[in-house]
Motif scaffolding. Structure first.
Motif, PDB file in Angstrom:
ATOM      1  N   PRO A 161      46.676  15.019 -43.624  1.00 19.10           N
ATOM      2  CA  PRO A 161      45.484  14.196 -43.878  1.00 19.10           C
ATOM      3  C   PRO A 161      45.736  13.093 -44.897  1.00 19.10           C
ATOM      4  N   LEU A 162      46.613  13.361 -45.867  1.00 18.53           N
ATOM      5  CA  LEU A 162      46.901  12.369 -46.897  1.00 18.53           C
ATOM      6  C   LEU A 162      47.561  11.133 -46.288  1.00 18.53           C
ATOM      7  N   ARG A 163      48.446  11.330 -45.324  1.00 20.45           N
ATOM      8  CA  ARG A 163      49.071  10.193 -44.648  1.00 20.45           C
ATOM      9  C   ARG A 163      48.034   9.325 -43.944  1.00 20.45           C
ATOM     10  N   VAL A 164      47.120   9.965 -43.212  1.00 17.30           N
ATOM     11  CA  VAL A 164      46.065   9.204 -42.524  1.00 17.30           C
ATOM     12  C   VAL A 164      45.160   8.514 -43.537  1.00 17.30           C
ATOM     13  N   PHE A 165      44.798   9.229 -44.591  1.00 21.46           N
ATOM     14  CA  PHE A 165      43.909   8.720 -45.636  1.00 21.46           C
ATOM     15  C   PHE A 165      44.498   7.473 -46.294  1.00 21.46           C
ATOM     16  N   LEU A 166      45.788   7.500 -46.623  1.00 23.98           N
ATOM     17  CA  LEU A 166      46.427   6.360 -47.269  1.00 23.98           C
ATOM     18  C   LEU A 166      46.653   5.214 -46.291  1.00 23.98           C
ATOM     19  N   ARG A 167      47.065   5.544 -45.067  1.00 23.15           N
ATOM     20  CA  ARG A 167      47.302   4.491 -44.074  1.00 23.15           C
ATOM     21  C   ARG A 167      46.019   3.737 -43.740  1.00 23.15           C
ATOM     22  N   SER A 168      44.900   4.440 -43.701  1.00 24.03           N
ATOM     23  CA  SER A 168      43.621   3.785 -43.398  1.00 24.03           C
ATOM     24  C   SER A 168      43.241   2.777 -44.474  1.00 24.03           C
ATOM     25  N   GLN A 169      43.805   2.953 -45.687  1.00 21.86           N
ATOM     26  CA  GLN A 169      43.577   2.009 -46.780  1.00 21.86           C
ATOM     27  C   GLN A 169      44.738   1.026 -46.928  1.00 21.86           C
ATOM     28  N   GLN A 170      45.623   1.012 -45.910  1.00 22.65           N
ATOM     29  CA  GLN A 170      46.748   0.077 -45.826  1.00 22.65           C
ATOM     30  C   GLN A 170      47.755   0.260 -46.964  1.00 22.65           C
ATOM     31  N   ALA A 171      47.817   1.466 -47.513  1.00 23.78           N
ATOM     32  CA  ALA A 171      48.779   1.766 -48.591  1.00 23.78           C
ATOM     33  C   ALA A 171      50.076   2.289 -47.987  1.00 23.78           C
ATOM     34  N   VAL A 172      50.730   1.440 -47.151  1.00 24.28           N
ATOM     35  CA  VAL A 172      51.873   1.919 -46.373  1.00 24.28           C
ATOM     36  C   VAL A 172      53.200   1.812 -47.128  1.00 24.28           C
ATOM     37  N   LYS A 173      53.388   0.786 -47.917  1.00 22.23           N
ATOM     38  CA  LYS A 173      54.655   0.662 -48.661  1.00 22.23           C
ATOM     39  C   LYS A 173      54.836   1.785 -49.679  1.00 22.23           C
ATOM     40  N   PRO A 174      53.797   2.130 -50.457  1.00 19.80           N
ATOM     41  CA  PRO A 174      53.960   3.291 -51.347  1.00 19.80           C
ATOM     42  C   PRO A 174      54.276   4.573 -50.591  1.00 19.80           C
ATOM     43  N   MET A 175      53.685   4.746 -49.386  1.00 22.64           N
ATOM     44  CA  MET A 175      53.999   5.922 -48.577  1.00 22.64           C
ATOM     45  C   MET A 175      55.480   5.941 -48.216  1.00 22.64           C
ATOM     46  N   MET A 176      56.014   4.778 -47.830  1.00 20.74           N
ATOM     47  CA  MET A 176      57.428   4.700 -47.459  1.00 20.74           C
ATOM     48  C   MET A 176      58.319   5.006 -48.663  1.00 20.74           C
ATOM     49  N   TYR A 177      57.985   4.437 -49.835  1.00 23.39           N
ATOM     50  CA  TYR A 177      58.796   4.668 -51.020  1.00 23.39           C
ATOM     51  C   TYR A 177      58.750   6.142 -51.449  1.00 23.39           C
ATOM     52  N   CYS A 178      57.574   6.753 -51.358  1.00 19.96           N
ATOM     53  CA  CYS A 178      57.456   8.179 -51.710  1.00 19.96           C
ATOM     54  C   CYS A 178      58.269   9.045 -50.756  1.00 19.96           C
ATOM     55  N   THR A 179      58.227   8.696 -49.454  1.00 22.98           N
ATOM     56  CA  THR A 179      59.009   9.430 -48.460  1.00 22.98           C
ATOM     57  C   THR A 179      60.497   9.260 -48.712  1.00 22.98           C
ATOM     58  N   MET A 180      60.893   8.031 -49.047  1.00 23.27           N
ATOM     59  CA  MET A 180      62.306   7.753 -49.334  1.00 23.27           C
ATOM     60  C   MET A 180      62.794   8.591 -50.517  1.00 23.27           C
ATOM     61  N   ALA A 181      61.994   8.661 -51.554  1.00 25.28           N
ATOM     62  CA  ALA A 181      62.386   9.436 -52.733  1.00 25.28           C
ATOM     63  C   ALA A 181      62.506  10.918 -52.395  1.00 25.28           C
ATOM     64  N   ALA A 182      61.554  11.431 -51.596  1.00 27.60           N
ATOM     65  CA  ALA A 182      61.584  12.856 -51.233  1.00 27.60           C
ATOM     66  C   ALA A 182      62.774  13.176 -50.338  1.00 27.60           C
ATOM     67  N   VAL A 183      63.048  12.306 -49.356  1.00 27.21           N
ATOM     68  CA  VAL A 183      64.155  12.549 -48.428  1.00 27.21           C
ATOM     69  C   VAL A 183      65.503  12.420 -49.140  1.00 27.21           C
ATOM     70  N   ALA A 184      65.577  11.558 -50.152  1.00 24.70           N
ATOM     71  CA  ALA A 184      66.817  11.414 -50.920  1.00 24.70           C
ATOM     72  C   ALA A 184      67.219  12.729 -51.586  1.00 24.70           C
ATOM     73  N   LEU A 185      66.229  13.570 -51.876  1.00 25.57           N
ATOM     74  CA  LEU A 185      66.501  14.867 -52.506  1.00 25.57           C
ATOM     75  C   LEU A 185      66.728  15.982 -51.487  1.00 25.57           C
ATOM     76  N   HIS A 186      66.570  15.663 -50.183  1.00 25.00           N
ATOM     77  CA  HIS A 186      66.626  16.713 -49.161  1.00 25.00           C
ATOM     78  C   HIS A 186      68.021  17.325 -49.052  1.00 25.00           C
ATOM     79  N   ALA A 187      69.041  16.486 -48.977  1.00 25.31           N
ATOM     80  CA  ALA A 187      70.411  17.017 -48.884  1.00 25.31           C
ATOM     81  C   ALA A 187      70.798  17.820 -50.131  1.00 25.31           C
ATOM     82  N   PRO A 188      70.545  17.310 -51.356  1.00 25.41           N
ATOM     83  CA  PRO A 188      70.837  18.134 -52.538  1.00 25.41           C
ATOM     84  C   PRO A 188      70.075  19.457 -52.552  1.00 25.41           C
ATOM     85  N   LEU A 189      68.841  19.451 -52.065  1.00 23.96           N
ATOM     86  CA  LEU A 189      68.076  20.698 -51.997  1.00 23.96           C
ATOM     87  C   LEU A 189      68.724  21.682 -51.031  1.00 23.96           C
ATOM     88  N   ASN A 190      69.250  21.171 -49.911  1.00 22.16           N
ATOM     89  CA  ASN A 190      69.951  22.042 -48.965  1.00 22.16           C
ATOM     90  C   ASN A 190      71.203  22.631 -49.591  1.00 22.16           C
TER      91      ASN A 190
END
Length: 520
Positions: A161-190
């Protein structure tokens, strides 16, 4: 939001500058969302890589669990959350922050409730799969992966729901940056979970859970700390309340019915298509050489998943653009957004046809060195490209239908196209006429053709944009302005028509009992 439509010439003949402006608006949203989708795709690839490094048994068990959790869990949560799109986008367009807030809270609660039966299915995966005749060793690995994935249901109940909520307010670049930061930690977490802590298959699942949790925390943190949330949340109370954001827990639960009438058909529309690809994999296992067919199917489905990131982003963003403009009382700008998005979708489809034909002999080599599998993939790649020629505009069209609060239409189209057209064609060609593996993909092509024709008929010929803007204004509890007199003149007739269909009331702002959800 821009001023309401006033130029009557624009309503019929938009200028080149207006089209270019809409292209900038649309792709300003779609490109960051595409980047975010590709990052999520990369995260899944990293998980499969670590499963493969553990061994063939772990890879098979993880793959079985991934398929099971996608079908029974993630597709359902994502589908339900998409029912939030028309409400949030139109409420944002009409500046009804109260409806935006309470609808988000309601959807989180809906997903939390839906997670309960899903968790029971995941806990019983081993019993279910053994009952279906699956290998016990593989099933045991899959059950372990599923067990460690259980917290992801809670995470996704907020994240989707948070993705839809933010996208509806056109807050797409922050969503991309937050996703990038989280995915950057995915391999180290594995590495931490699998190598350091020695959790094996469970560690791969736990790393995915933590990555999704990081995404949700980062997105929510940005919104509350630097986004519009600082201003908007000042008037919120959790589960309603305050000055117009709802009247407490009772009101939140009391408005679940109308939101569910949008969420359930949205979920069905997405799941019916998603599940069909899993059915293709199962049918491939019954062909003359099942090992080759299933291996080739896996490569082709991974390829379609990669290509799907662009039309999926375009679908979500046109839903935002159309919903925002309808909520602001701009029906002709909403129509322009829809037409521009459909034009872009057809162009993307042609690009996919072109590259799948050109690279058909080489593409499978990125995944396997088996000559027979590579040959089988090459024979089907052009058919898959033609499928995308229909898939791109139909996916975009479904986004337009969600923006106009008509997800039930998309669900009916997907049901008829994939299960009453695509399935008989696939089975008939592959098994009865002995066409074999290509027959399954001709079935998909026929389903996509039926789907895109149906969707385009509804969007192009059965959509009254002035009436849709009036519905959105009613939804947001905002009166039409004098500059929209052409819409106001239709109000009495529209109300009579809708009374015959039935209205679903929702006290969206806590004060105005005339706020409504409009559904089919």
């Amino acid at each position: 939001m821009e001023e309401k439509d006033q130029d009557f010439s624009f309503r019929k003949f938009p200028t080149l500058s207006q089209i270019l402006q809409e292209l900038r608006e649309l792709w300003g949203l779609a490109l960051p969302i595409t980047g975010m989708n590709l990052l999520v795709f990369f995260r899944a690839a990293v998980s499969v890589f670590f499963l493969g490094r553990l061994g063939s048994l772990e890879l098979a068990g993880g793959a079985l669990s991934l398929g099971f959790t996608n079908i029974t869990g993630y597709s359902v949560l994502m589908g339900l959350a998409s029912g939030l799109e028309p409400v949030c986008s139109q409420a944002y367009g009409s500046k009804n922050w109260a409806l935006l807030a309470i609808s988000f809270q309601r959807m989180v609660l809906i997903l939390l409730v839906a997670a309960i039966p899903i968790s029971l299915l995941w806990l019983n995966l081993e019993r279910i799969m053994i009952g279906m005749g699956q290998d016990k060793a593989i099933t045991s690995m899959a059950a372990t992966y599923c067990l460690y994935s259980l917290p992801d249901l809670l995470t996704n109940s907020l994240l989707q729901p948070l993705r839809v909520f933010l996208r509806s307010q056109q807050a797409v670049k922050p969503m991309m940056y937050c996703t990038m930061a989280a995915v950057a930690l995915h391999a180290p977490l594995n590495v931490l979970m699998v190598k350091v802590l020695g959790l094996g298959v469970g560690g791969v699942a736990a790393a995915s859970v933590l990555t999704n949790l990081n995404m949700a925390v980062l997105m929510a943190g940005w919104y509350l700390g630097w986004g519009k949330g600082r201003e908007m949340v000042m008037s919120w109370r959790v589960f309603g309340g305050g000055d117009g954001s709802g009247g407490g827990v009772g009101e939140v639960w009391g408005g679940m019915g109308p939101l569910l009438r949008l969420a359930v058909p949205s979920c069905l529309g997405i799941c019916l298509e998603w599940w069909w690809y899993e059915i293709v994999t199962v049918m491939a296992g019954y062909l003359a050489n099942p090992t080759l067919a299933v291996a080739a199917t896996g490569i082709l489905i991974q390829t379609t998943s990669m290509m799907y990131t662009v039309p999926l982003a375009l679908s979500g963003c046109v839903s935002t653009r159309v919903g925002n403009e309808l909520g602001a009382g701009n029906p002709y700008k909403a129509k322009l957004a829809a037409m521009v998005a459909l034009g872009c979708a057809f162009l993307i489809g042609f690009i996919n046809v072109t590259w799948t034909v050109i690279l058909r002999e080489r593409w499978a080599g990125l995944f396997t060195k088996d000559d027979l599998v590579m040959s089988l993939v090459a024979s089907v790649m052009p058919i898959m490209g033609l499928c995308e020629l229909g898939n791109c505009p139909q996916t975009t069209g479904c986004g337009i239908l969600r923006a106009t609060a008509r997800p039930a239409v998309g669900a009916r189209v997907n049901l008829g196209s994939f299960y009453f057209v695509g399935t008989p064609v696939a089975v008939g060609l592959a098994f009865w006429l002995k066409v074999g593996f290509p027959g399954l993909w001709f079935g998909l092509m026929s389903a996509q053709l039926a789907c895109v024709v149906s969707i385009l008929y509804v969007v192009l010929l059965q959509t009254d944009w002035e009436a849709e803007a009036l519905k959105a204004q009613k939804l947001g509890g905002v009166e039409m302005s004098t500059s929209s007199a052409c819409i106001e003149g239709r109000e009495t007739k529209q109300e009579e028509d809708e009374e015959s269909k039935g209205l679903l009331t929702i006290n969206g702002n806590g004060n105005n009992k005339d706020d409504v959800f409009w559904t089919e």
